[in-house]
Scaffold this motif. Structure first.
Motif, PDB file in Angstrom:
ATOM      1  N   TYR A  66       0.870  -1.140  -0.182  1.00  0.00           N
ATOM      2  CA  TYR A  66       0.124  -0.071  -0.073  1.00  0.00           C
ATOM      3  C   TYR A  66       0.785   1.235   0.005  1.00  0.00           C
ATOM      4  N   VAL A  67       0.191   2.599  -0.103  1.00  0.00           N
ATOM      5  CA  VAL A  67       1.009   3.497  -0.332  1.00  0.00           C
ATOM      6  C   VAL A  67       1.177   4.271   0.992  1.00  0.00           C
ATOM      7  N   TRP A  68       2.383   4.066   1.709  1.00  0.00           N
ATOM      8  CA  TRP A  68       2.953   4.537   2.849  1.00  0.00           C
ATOM      9  C   TRP A  68       3.724   5.807   2.834  1.00  0.00           C
ATOM     10  N   ALA A  69       3.967   6.509   3.639  1.00  0.00           N
ATOM     11  CA  ALA A  69       4.660   7.779   3.825  1.00  0.00           C
ATOM     12  C   ALA A  69       4.838   8.493   5.158  1.00  0.00           C
ATOM     13  N   ASP A  70       6.027   8.835   5.338  1.00  0.00           N
ATOM     14  CA  ASP A  70       6.319   9.387   6.619  1.00  0.00           C
ATOM     15  C   ASP A  70       5.566  10.871   6.895  1.00  0.00           C
ATOM     16  N   PRO A 114       1.845  13.832   4.424  1.00  0.00           N
ATOM     17  CA  PRO A 114       2.929  14.243   3.459  1.00  0.00           C
ATOM     18  C   PRO A 114       2.716  15.170   2.305  1.00  0.00           C
ATOM     19  N   THR A 115       1.463  15.118   1.960  1.00  0.00           N
ATOM     20  CA  THR A 115       1.169  16.118   0.815  1.00  0.00           C
ATOM     21  C   THR A 115      -0.216  16.721   0.940  1.00  0.00           C
ATOM     22  N   ASN A 116      -0.562  17.576   0.396  1.00  0.00           N
ATOM     23  CA  ASN A 116      -1.825  18.184   0.565  1.00  0.00           C
ATOM     24  C   ASN A 116      -3.103  17.592  -0.179  1.00  0.00           C
ATOM     25  N   TRP A 117      -2.951  16.426  -0.716  1.00  0.00           N
ATOM     26  CA  TRP A 117      -4.130  15.631  -1.370  1.00  0.00           C
ATOM     27  C   TRP A 117      -5.193  15.569  -0.696  1.00  0.00           C
ATOM     28  N   GLN A 118      -6.242  15.894  -1.450  1.00  0.00           N
ATOM     29  CA  GLN A 118      -7.740  15.524  -0.713  1.00  0.00           C
ATOM     30  C   GLN A 118      -8.222  14.302  -1.278  1.00  0.00           C
ATOM     31  N   CYS A 164      -4.951   4.195 -10.197  1.00  0.00           N
ATOM     32  CA  CYS A 164      -4.297   3.163  -9.680  1.00  0.00           C
ATOM     33  C   CYS A 164      -2.557   3.466  -9.582  1.00  0.00           C
ATOM     34  N   THR A 165      -2.137   4.653  -9.842  1.00  0.00           N
ATOM     35  CA  THR A 165      -0.699   4.921  -9.718  1.00  0.00           C
ATOM     36  C   THR A 165      -0.670   6.437  -9.100  1.00  0.00           C
ATOM     37  N   HIS A 166       0.049   6.802  -8.457  1.00  0.00           N
ATOM     38  CA  HIS A 166       0.218   8.217  -7.860  1.00  0.00           C
ATOM     39  C   HIS A 166       1.590   8.704  -8.358  1.00  0.00           C
ATOM     40  N   GLY A 167       1.711   9.969  -8.260  1.00  0.00           N
ATOM     41  CA  GLY A 167       3.030  10.468  -8.917  1.00  0.00           C
ATOM     42  C   GLY A 167       3.949  10.858  -7.443  1.00  0.00           C
ATOM     43  N   GLU A 168       4.752  11.782  -7.631  1.00  0.00           N
ATOM     44  CA  GLU A 168       5.587  12.343  -6.620  1.00  0.00           C
ATOM     45  C   GLU A 168       4.823  12.882  -5.477  1.00  0.00           C
ATOM     46  N   LEU A 169       5.370  12.630  -4.367  1.00  0.00           N
ATOM     47  CA  LEU A 169       4.861  13.202  -3.149  1.00  0.00           C
ATOM     48  C   LEU A 169       4.800  14.585  -2.964  1.00  0.00           C
ATOM     49  N   LYS A 170       4.384  15.373  -4.085  1.00  0.00           N
ATOM     50  CA  LYS A 170       4.469  16.800  -3.962  1.00  0.00           C
ATOM     51  C   LYS A 170       2.913  17.404  -4.087  1.00  0.00           C
ATOM     52  N   ASP A 171       2.770  18.671  -3.348  1.00  0.00           N
ATOM     53  CA  ASP A 171       1.627  19.331  -3.243  1.00  0.00           C
ATOM     54  C   ASP A 171       0.923  19.659  -4.499  1.00  0.00           C
ATOM     55  N   ASN A 172      -0.589  19.351  -4.567  1.00  0.00           N
ATOM     56  CA  ASN A 172      -1.250  19.797  -5.810  1.00  0.00           C
ATOM     57  C   ASN A 172      -1.325  21.186  -5.901  1.00  0.00           C
ATOM     58  N   PRO A 173      -1.269  21.879  -7.047  1.00  0.00           N
ATOM     59  CA  PRO A 173      -1.315  23.311  -7.110  1.00  0.00           C
ATOM     60  C   PRO A 173      -2.968  23.607  -6.807  1.00  0.00           C
ATOM     61  N   PRO A 174      -3.385  24.892  -6.479  1.00  0.00           N
ATOM     62  CA  PRO A 174      -4.824  25.064  -6.419  1.00  0.00           C
ATOM     63  C   PRO A 174      -5.261  25.296  -7.850  1.00  0.00           C
ATOM     64  N   HIS A 204      -5.349  18.135 -10.003  1.00  0.00           N
ATOM     65  CA  HIS A 204      -5.074  16.803  -9.368  1.00  0.00           C
ATOM     66  C   HIS A 204      -3.759  16.278 -10.475  1.00  0.00           C
ATOM     67  N   ILE A 205      -2.603  17.148 -10.201  1.00  0.00           N
ATOM     68  CA  ILE A 205      -1.435  16.810 -11.165  1.00  0.00           C
ATOM     69  C   ILE A 205      -0.817  15.460 -10.569  1.00  0.00           C
ATOM     70  N   HIS A 206      -0.619  15.037  -9.093  1.00  0.00           N
ATOM     71  CA  HIS A 206       0.393  14.275  -8.658  1.00  0.00           C
ATOM     72  C   HIS A 206      -0.158  12.973  -8.203  1.00  0.00           C
ATOM     73  N   ASP A 207      -1.609  13.030  -7.696  1.00  0.00           N
ATOM     74  CA  ASP A 207      -2.117  12.142  -7.280  1.00  0.00           C
ATOM     75  C   ASP A 207      -2.871  11.087  -8.080  1.00  0.00           C
ATOM     76  N   LYS A 208      -3.176  11.129  -9.061  1.00  0.00           N
ATOM     77  CA  LYS A 208      -3.863  10.281  -9.973  1.00  0.00           C
ATOM     78  C   LYS A 208      -3.442  10.864 -11.439  1.00  0.00           C
ATOM     79  N   THR A 209      -3.752   9.844 -12.421  1.00  0.00           N
ATOM     80  CA  THR A 209      -3.765   9.593 -14.000  1.00  0.00           C
ATOM     81  C   THR A 209      -1.945   9.847 -14.302  1.00  0.00           C
ATOM     82  N   GLN A 210      -1.220   9.084 -13.621  1.00  0.00           N
ATOM     83  CA  GLN A 210       0.055   8.987 -14.051  1.00  0.00           C
ATOM     84  C   GLN A 210       0.387   8.266 -15.024  1.00  0.00           C
ATOM     85  N   PRO A 211       1.462   8.837 -15.847  1.00  0.00           N
ATOM     86  CA  PRO A 211       1.948   8.071 -16.849  1.00  0.00           C
ATOM     87  C   PRO A 211       2.146   6.579 -16.906  1.00  0.00           C
TER      88      PRO A 211
END
Length: 554
Positions: free
Chosen positions: A135-139, A147-151, A214-224, A246-253
């Motif tokens: 599963y996707v775990w992060a500190d 870890p990020t601002n993802w909602q 199904c896949t997430h991107g880098e653990l970076k904040d999404n822009p508003p 939703h740039i980093h949390d879904k629809t990754q290559p």
């Protein structure tokens, strides 16, 4: 029951142009008197489904689940939840559907599982167990925040703190729906084996829930987001999920590689198919990308036709844009499902038979396959429920701005005079609205002019016309609220005109347009002497010579 069922898959491309009837099992038919629909109830009503002239069924989740999200939180991908029946019931359903010429597609919820799944129970136990990275775990950040601002779509942060590992885990939906880590090859292999299990039981295809998650991107904040607009389940100004790009949390290559693995598995079972559900800011682009090339998904559908907007220019704009982007891919279209306000209410057509027939014809004449949600053939309206009747977590969280999905999930009404509309002998899990009883199956069965019989007639008519099922499409400018387009296949050319106006329309038309003698009475446009006359909300279809000079642009 394994290989013998596979031999029933006739025609490898049956899915092109297929009409797939979506069944929400909890609300279809209850046979054991517990107020919840079951697989035996689906079997009991297969003759009804076959009478609609559809090609397949899609079963929403019936898997073992704590039911926090009513089956979309799976705790055993290979089990049937006891409230729905048994694996033997499922096997009987597949056999009975195939005997009636119906294909069987089932939901697969691959991006996340239930927090009660044994995989997650092991993963959360420690940071060094065999499934620690499943599963996707992060500190936490240095200040202890996520870890990020993802909602999460259902409200709040997409990260949940777990005291066993002293880490956060990702959940794009409910807290009880942790996201699997598709960057781990072991996870991909395990998920593919869960899919294979159902292929071996004779399933003809899969509707893939939220497949771009199904896949997430880098653990970076999404822009508003600069403009907040509805784009997915509950994405509204009252939901912080809609405040972000939703740039980093879904629809990754990286997701494309998983889709290619999934398609390779399906190709081992000729005649099977896949339908991806896509929710994204650029959902048409993702639909096209995910279904192009012949080595990813067979088709996708999005939420673009599931908004409140239904002007002909708007609708045709969506369809034409898809045609410009999809290349060799194949779309799937729907006007309703278990997550969206009922079509009759959403498009302001409650009780308006002419408009509902028009919307039916609009959906069933487009290029692509079709998902038809149970009750659309009856013209069911959105049920109005009080807060204390809600069970949907989204509706409970966002009430009153968003009333959730319960209003489109109420039981299917079978008999107007029977208790609970003939759905169950017990009090059902959601109430049957009084206004639905007048629309019950037995009432409409007996009325030759009912919407139900209009669906049967038009679907039977469509099935016999290859241009409407598999043909290419060419759109002409909307004129006086009339949508006009052509469908062509192997030298046969059909002209289609749909009047979205409440007034009669007359337009020039090719002189050699020939009305179809096989058309049901609801196809009521008149072609004569180079002119087309369409009544209010009228429908016209004609055959025309496949020649360059037989122009529609007149």
């Amino acid at each position: 029951m394994t290989t013998p069922q596979i031999s029933g898959r006739q025609g490898a491309d049956w899915w092109r142009g297929a009409v797939i009837y979506q069944i929400y099992p909890r609300s279809f038919m209850d046979t054991n008197g517990d107020g919840i629909g079951d697989l035996a109830g689906v079997i009991d009503k297969l003759d009804y489904i076959a009478s609609l002239n559809v090609d397949a069924i899609w079963l929403s989740p019936f898997f073992t689940s704590p039911m926090k999200d009513f089956g979309y939180d799976v705790s055993d991908y290979r089990g049937v939840d006891p409230m729905f029946g048994t694996l033997d019931d499922f096997d009987r359903l597949v056999e009975a559907a195939h005997a009636r010429g119906l294909k069987v597609t089932i939901d697969q919820v691959l991006s996340h599982s239930s927090d009660q799944h044994p995989w997650f129970q092991e993963s959360r136990a420690s940071r060094d167990n065999p499934k620690a990275d499943w599963y996707v775990w992060a500190d936490a950040r240095p200040d202890g925040s996520p870890p990020t601002n993802w909602q999460a779509i259902f409200g709040g942060s997409a990260w949940q703190w777990d005291t066993r590992r002293c880490q956060y885990y990702l959940h794009n939906f409910l807290i009880e729906q942790p996201d699997l880590n598709f960057r781990n090859p072991q996870v991909v292999e395990a998920i593919l084996e869960e899919v294979r299990f159902w292929l071996e039981r004779g399933v003809d295809g899969f509707r893939l829930d939220a497949i771009n998650f199904c896949t997430h991107g880098e653990l970076k904040d999404n822009p508003p987001r600069t403009e907040i607009a509805e784009g997915f389940i509950g994405v509204r100004p009252d939901n912080p999920y809609g405040f972000q790009q939703h740039i980093h949390d879904k629809t990754q290559p990286e997701n494309l590689r998983f889709l290619e693995r999934l398609r390779a598995l399906l190709d081992e079972y000729p005649g099977t198919t896949s339908i991806g559900e896509v929710g994204d800011d650029d959902s048409l682009g993702v639909m096209a990308e995910y279904s192009r090339g012949g080595n990813r998904l067979h088709m996708c559908y999005s939420f673009d036709l599931l908004s409140e907007r239904h002007e002909p220019d708007f609708l045709q704009g969506i369809l034409a844009e898809m045609e410009s982007r999809i290349e060799d891919g194949w779309p799937c279209w729907a006007l309703g499902n278990h997550d969206i306000t009922r079509l009759a209410s959403r498009w302001n057509a409650a009780g308006d038979a002419a408009r509902l027939r028009l919307f039916m014809a609009f959906l069933l004449t487009q290029r692509g396959s079709v998902c038809l949600y149970q009750g659309e053939e009856l013209g069911l309206t959105e049920a109005s429920l009080a807060f204390d009747q809600l069970v949907d977590p989204a509706g409970i969280t966002f009430w009153p701005a968003y009333k959730g999905r319960d209003g489109c999930r109420t039981p299917h009404p079978w008999a107007a005079d029977a208790r609970h509309g003939g759905f169950s002998s017990a009090s059902p899990w959601l109430p049957v609205p009084d206004e639905h009883l007048a629309l019950a199956v037995d009432v409409q069965d007996a009325d030759p002019d009912s919407l139900l019989n209009a669906y049967r007639a038009f679907l039977g008519f469509r099935r016999a016309l290859p241009p409407l099922v598999k043909g290419e499409v060419h759109y002409h400018p909307v004129r006086d609220e009339v949508m006009r387009f052509e469908r062509r296949h192997q030298g046969e050319r059909l002209l289609v005109a749909l009047n979205f106006s409440a007034e009669q329309r007359r337009l020039p038309a090719p002189r050699d347009a020939e009305p179809l003698a096989s058309a049901p009475a609801l196809v009521n446009g008149r072609w004569a002497s180079g002119q087309l006359t369409l009544p209010a909300f009228g429908i016209a279809i004609a055959r025309c010579p496949d020649e360059e000079d037989a122009t529609w642009d007149v």
